[in-house]
Design an enzyme around this catalytic site. Sequence first.
Site, PDB file in Angstrom:
ATOM      1  N   ASP A 113     -58.806  -4.116  31.387  1.00 55.47           N
ATOM      2  CA  ASP A 113     -58.638  -4.789  32.984  1.00 55.47           C
ATOM      3  C   ASP A 113     -57.610  -5.926  32.812  1.00 55.47           C
ATOM      4  O   ASP A 113     -57.899  -6.990  33.298  1.00 55.47           O
ATOM      5  CB  ASP A 113     -60.004  -5.241  33.277  1.00 55.47           C
ATOM      6  N   HIS A 127     -65.272  -2.024  33.579  1.00 57.79           N
ATOM      7  CA  HIS A 127     -65.328  -3.262  33.269  1.00 57.79           C
ATOM      8  C   HIS A 127     -66.692  -3.929  33.145  1.00 57.79           C
ATOM      9  O   HIS A 127     -67.042  -4.713  34.163  1.00 57.79           O
ATOM     10  CB  HIS A 127     -64.305  -4.454  33.831  1.00 57.79           C
ATOM     11  N   HIS A 156     -65.140  -0.178  40.664  1.00 52.65           N
ATOM     12  CA  HIS A 156     -65.560  -1.568  40.601  1.00 52.65           C
ATOM     13  C   HIS A 156     -66.828  -1.851  41.330  1.00 52.65           C
ATOM     14  O   HIS A 156     -66.990  -1.541  42.474  1.00 52.65           O
ATOM     15  CB  HIS A 156     -64.256  -2.293  41.556  1.00 52.65           C
ATOM     16  N   HIS A 172     -57.780   1.032  31.619  1.00 51.21           N
ATOM     17  CA  HIS A 172     -57.844   0.109  32.741  1.00 51.21           C
ATOM     18  C   HIS A 172     -56.723  -1.081  32.891  1.00 51.21           C
ATOM     19  O   HIS A 172     -57.247  -2.046  32.088  1.00 51.21           O
ATOM     20  CB  HIS A 172     -59.300  -0.435  32.946  1.00 51.21           C
ATOM     21  N   HIS A 175     -53.967  -3.561  34.996  1.00 52.60           N
ATOM     22  CA  HIS A 175     -53.103  -3.808  36.410  1.00 52.60           C
ATOM     23  C   HIS A 175     -51.788  -4.216  35.890  1.00 52.60           C
ATOM     24  O   HIS A 175     -51.508  -5.040  35.045  1.00 52.60           O
ATOM     25  CB  HIS A 175     -53.755  -5.072  36.773  1.00 52.60           C
ATOM     26  N   LYS A 228     -59.947   5.350  42.538  1.00 51.65           N
ATOM     27  CA  LYS A 228     -60.573   3.879  42.188  1.00 51.65           C
ATOM     28  C   LYS A 228     -61.275   3.536  43.609  1.00 51.65           C
ATOM     29  O   LYS A 228     -60.686   3.438  44.742  1.00 51.65           O
ATOM     30  CB  LYS A 228     -59.479   2.926  41.795  1.00 51.65           C
TER      31      LYS A 228
END
Length: 347
Positions: free
Chosen positions: A250, A177, A139, A16, A18, A102
């Site tokens: 994350d 997460h 999420h 995971h 970004h 996602k």
Amino acid sequence: MTSPVSLTLRRPDDWHVHFRDGPMMEAVVPHTARQFARAIVMPNLVPPVTRRAQAEAYRDRIRAAVPAGVAFEPLMTCYLTDDADPAELAEGHRAGSWIAAKLYPAHATTNSHFGVTSIDRIARGLEAMEKAGMPLLVHGEVTDPEVDIFDREAVFIDQVLGPLLRRHQGLKMVLEHITTAEGVAFVEEHAPRVGGTITPHHLVINRSDIFKGGIRPHLYCLPIAKREPHRRALRRAATSGHPAFFLGTDTAPHTVDTKESACGCAGIFNAPVAMQIYAQVFTDEGALDRLEAFASLNGPRFYGLPPNEERIVLRAAPLMAPDAIDVPQAGRSVVVFRPDTPVGWTF
Ligand code: NCD
Ligand code: ZN
């Protein structure tokens, strides 16, 4: 018992991350590629990654940002919207354009305003994913402003995830997460078709840390850190050896000006220090022998990929890492996460 002076592990993966795009992406990708062989790349760009061609072009840009001589494979994801096309989802998975999709509940977190407004709207997409064996990455927070921010994960599990799993009996899912004891229990109850990723920061901070000595914007992320008993539940889960729990940092870079603001962004940038912190947590829990399962074996098994054959070596020495990294073209920097507690691993 003597402490080890070094730790050799199968090269881990980050399930995971970004990366953003442009100069920010170019600045952060080398930090993840240094530690991890593969990473699942979140699609919450503006506009979001919803089409195969976008995912493939984004993958090419990430590959171009990997330093020469470093082997790193980005694994792409599709951002689910209310009008996600079931055929595009399945075809992208079959063709290898993306590995998963996602689900951001609309307005739950950074760049989620294109997200899903109700699970009913994506039922056909989820059916297509179920048939294709394509995991849904979630999420897990409700967005109802009436629900207290510290309860949003537990309420989401109860109100949304339970019914979703009953309706899509064959769907594989990762609760991303996780931050609560309820998240841990949910993953344990539904394994092996459900997995859970755990970040380094949620293993080392609780909600009081965000307000220690003043407001600490660099400890603000979503889902927000919870009370101490939840942190302890996460540490137990991560270090338990249970195959459904695996590494997902994350890492979520935001420039310092957007973090240190009257309305600061959610996201913690931990890529340069992730493995060092995980290793410290497993050391403190007397579970170093289980770190490789969490970091390098459980994730590939869930995704049906082979584990990496290369090794990384961490040294037992005080953590050496920059306090911040520069994003040169943007003229800004990104603060690197640092726990208040000592980290005795470096590399
Ligand atoms: C993430 C981001 O900045 O993209 N922020 C965060 O606080 N974790 C989005 C997300 O994963 O929620
Ligand atoms: Zn994220």
